[in-house]
Design an enzyme around this catalytic site. Structure first.
Site, PDB file in Angstrom:
ATOM      1  N   ASP A 189     -66.821  -8.654  26.864  1.00 23.49           N
ATOM      2  CA  ASP A 189     -66.937  -8.578  25.406  1.00 23.49           C
ATOM      3  C   ASP A 189     -67.974  -9.594  24.969  1.00 23.49           C
ATOM      4  O   ASP A 189     -67.852 -10.792  25.268  1.00 23.49           O
ATOM      5  CB  ASP A 189     -65.590  -8.870  24.749  1.00 23.49           C
ATOM      6  CG  ASP A 189     -65.671  -8.834  23.235  1.00 23.49           C
ATOM      7  OD1 ASP A 189     -65.839  -7.741  22.668  1.00 23.49           O
ATOM      8  OD2 ASP A 189     -65.573  -9.915  22.620  1.00 23.49           O
ATOM      9  N   GLU A 284     -69.218  -2.559  25.837  1.00 22.99           N
ATOM     10  CA  GLU A 284     -69.151  -1.785  24.604  1.00 22.99           C
ATOM     11  C   GLU A 284     -70.484  -1.118  24.291  1.00 22.99           C
ATOM     12  O   GLU A 284     -71.559  -1.652  24.613  1.00 22.99           O
ATOM     13  CB  GLU A 284     -68.752  -2.689  23.431  1.00 22.99           C
ATOM     14  CG  GLU A 284     -67.317  -3.154  23.464  1.00 22.99           C
ATOM     15  CD  GLU A 284     -66.993  -4.038  22.289  1.00 22.99           C
ATOM     16  OE1 GLU A 284     -65.972  -3.805  21.638  1.00 22.99           O
ATOM     17  OE2 GLU A 284     -67.762  -4.977  22.020  1.00 22.99           O
ATOM     18  N   ASP A 381     -61.081 -12.504  22.009  1.00 23.11           N
ATOM     19  CA  ASP A 381     -62.161 -11.933  22.818  1.00 23.11           C
ATOM     20  C   ASP A 381     -61.667 -11.504  24.195  1.00 23.11           C
ATOM     21  O   ASP A 381     -62.143 -10.499  24.746  1.00 23.11           O
ATOM     22  CB  ASP A 381     -63.303 -12.939  22.951  1.00 23.11           C
ATOM     23  CG  ASP A 381     -63.982 -13.211  21.612  1.00 23.11           C
ATOM     24  OD1 ASP A 381     -64.003 -12.288  20.775  1.00 23.11           O
ATOM     25  OD2 ASP A 381     -64.485 -14.322  21.399  1.00 23.11           O
TER      26      ASP A 381
END
Length: 436
Positions: A189, A284, A381
């Site tokens: 992340d 992502e 996170d």
């Protein structure tokens, strides 16, 4: 035999060689702008005629006979400009490529020169020094910071705020049996407060500051000085740059280049470690270009929180999120791993233990995630990175590739349809404009 590896070194031309390289880079920029303007005119005014390098090559040869400044440029460099323009058009029409329509190059852009492999020659002088022979220039020294290890197929000479550089496109023979990375899967992340948080770590991997406190203070002084000098040049010199203003711009460019180099060095070390240690990496699917669009405003019609959004945009761009994804894309292939790109919505609001999604589980921009359903608490996170890992494993299992090994990068986002390209095509410049 195409180049499948790149090697970049610091180039040390003499003053005469540097002046000639600078003139050649300006000529390449003129060739690019002229060829692009001709292609735009041919497409819009001549019944949608599409020109390629093979069509513009004879006209380039004729122009070299008429203009001495163009004839001074090596013919291979001018031909490479047309081939690069072809590649820019191919990337624009490729639905899976993020490139936009080719743009005109400005004078303030750093120029580059491309040479084919048969036009150059490389020889080793000492353990840390070597020379490359460029057409019409001769031997130029460069520092060997790492072995070339392969067959040189092309070379690109470029310049930034710190000096000249040369990049070799190198071909290395591929292994008969590609490696298979059996490392555990991981999700990463990316963020601003925490640069990168991995699902297998207990703490964030924070990138150090790219500029020290003293360097940042010096850069701010230089930017203020440039603003004063620009105001004076526009008010009293008709916009003409003075030598002091040029020196100020050069000092600022050196700071920016040093900052970019440190950022790139940290990203390379991070992505190499991840690609070597893990067989499946989830990340992502972030649209960085959309995230850094600034809020617009003028003096008469000021926008809403323009300065705050500009500061956020600088922080996002400074992290280099897309560069991390790009490096992981080819490094996972090299080390036998797999990169899975998963959708971003909900990763920071979903509990990694019970799977409940609730915006109230993470209030504001705090670092604590507290699930409203099961009461699970975790670093926000790390919770997001675990969700990204689970989504990547699910995507890999659904595709039948497993969770370890395998080469390539997969994305759950469908490629751009022709409607998106058609909308981009409508934004093409309708006239050639002014070629700088």
């Amino acid at each position: 035999m195409k180049a499948n590896m790149a090697r970049r070194y610091r180039l040390y031309p003499t003053r005469e060689q540097a002046d000639r390289l600078t003139g050649w880079s300006d000529t390449c920029r003129a060739v690019w702008n002229t060829a692009l303007a001709q292609r735009i005119w041919a497409y819009h005014s001549a019944r949608r005629v599409t020109l390629r390098a093979v069509d513009q090559g004879p006209e380039l040869t004729q122009a070299r006979r008429e203009y001495d400044w163009l004839a001074d440029l090596p013919a291979q460099c001018a031909q490479q400009v047309l081939r690069r323009l072809d590649a820019a058009y191919d990337n624009f029409w490729n639905r899976d490529h993020p490139a936009g329509f080719p743009q005109f190059k400005k004078k303030r852009d750093w120029g580059s020169l491309c040479f084919p492999g048969q036009a150059i020659e490389v020889r080793q002088v000492s353990r840390r020094s070597a020379q490359v022979r460029l057409p019409k220039i001769g031997w130029v020294r460069f520092r060997v910071s790492r072995p070339i290890d392969g067959t040189v197929r092309n070379a690109t000479v470029s310049r930034d705020g710190l000096g000249w550089h040369i990049s070799f496109g190198v071909h290395q023979p591929e292994l008969a049996t590609p490696p298979v990375n059996t490392g555990p899967p991981i999700g990463i992340d990316v963020g601003i407060a925490c640069s990168v948080f991995c699902s297998a770590d207990d703490a964030a991997r924070q990138r150090p500051a790219t500029l020290s406190v003293g360097e940042h203070r010096r850069l701010r002084r230089l930017e203020r000085r440039r603003a004063r000098q620009l105001t004076y040049a526009k008010k009293y010199a008709g916009g003409k740059y003075s030598n002091r203003l040029r020196r100020t711009n050069a000092a600022i460019a050196a700071f920016k280049a040093r900052q970019a180099r440190r950022r790139l060095d940290w990203n390379h070390k991070l992505t190499t470690d991840l690609a070597q240690s893990h067989g499946l990496i989830g990340i992502e699917d972030l649209s960085v270009s959309s995230m850094i669009r600034s809020a617009k405003g003028t003096v008469t019609q000021p926008g809403s929180k323009v300065r705050q959004k500009a500061g956020l945009n600088r922080s996002i761009a400074d992290q280099g999120w897309y560069e991390i994804r790009r490096q992981l894309g080819y490094k996972t292939k090299r080390y036998g791993g797999q990169l899975i790109v998963v959708p971003a919505p909900g990763s920071s609001q979903t509990c990694c233990r019970c799977g409940a999604r609730d915006p109230e589980s993470r209030r504001g921009c705090g670092r604590l995630f507290a699930c409203t359903q099961c009461g699970h608490t975790e670093h926000a996170d790390k919770n997001a990175s675990i969700n990204i890992r689970d989504r990547a494993i699910h995507t890999a299992g659904r595709a039948g590739t497993g969770t370890g090994g395998g080469a390539g990068s997969q994305s759950t986002r469908s490629p751009k349809g022709r409607g998106g390209r058609r909308a981009s095509r409508m934004r093409e410049p309708s006239s050639p404009g002014t070629a700088a």
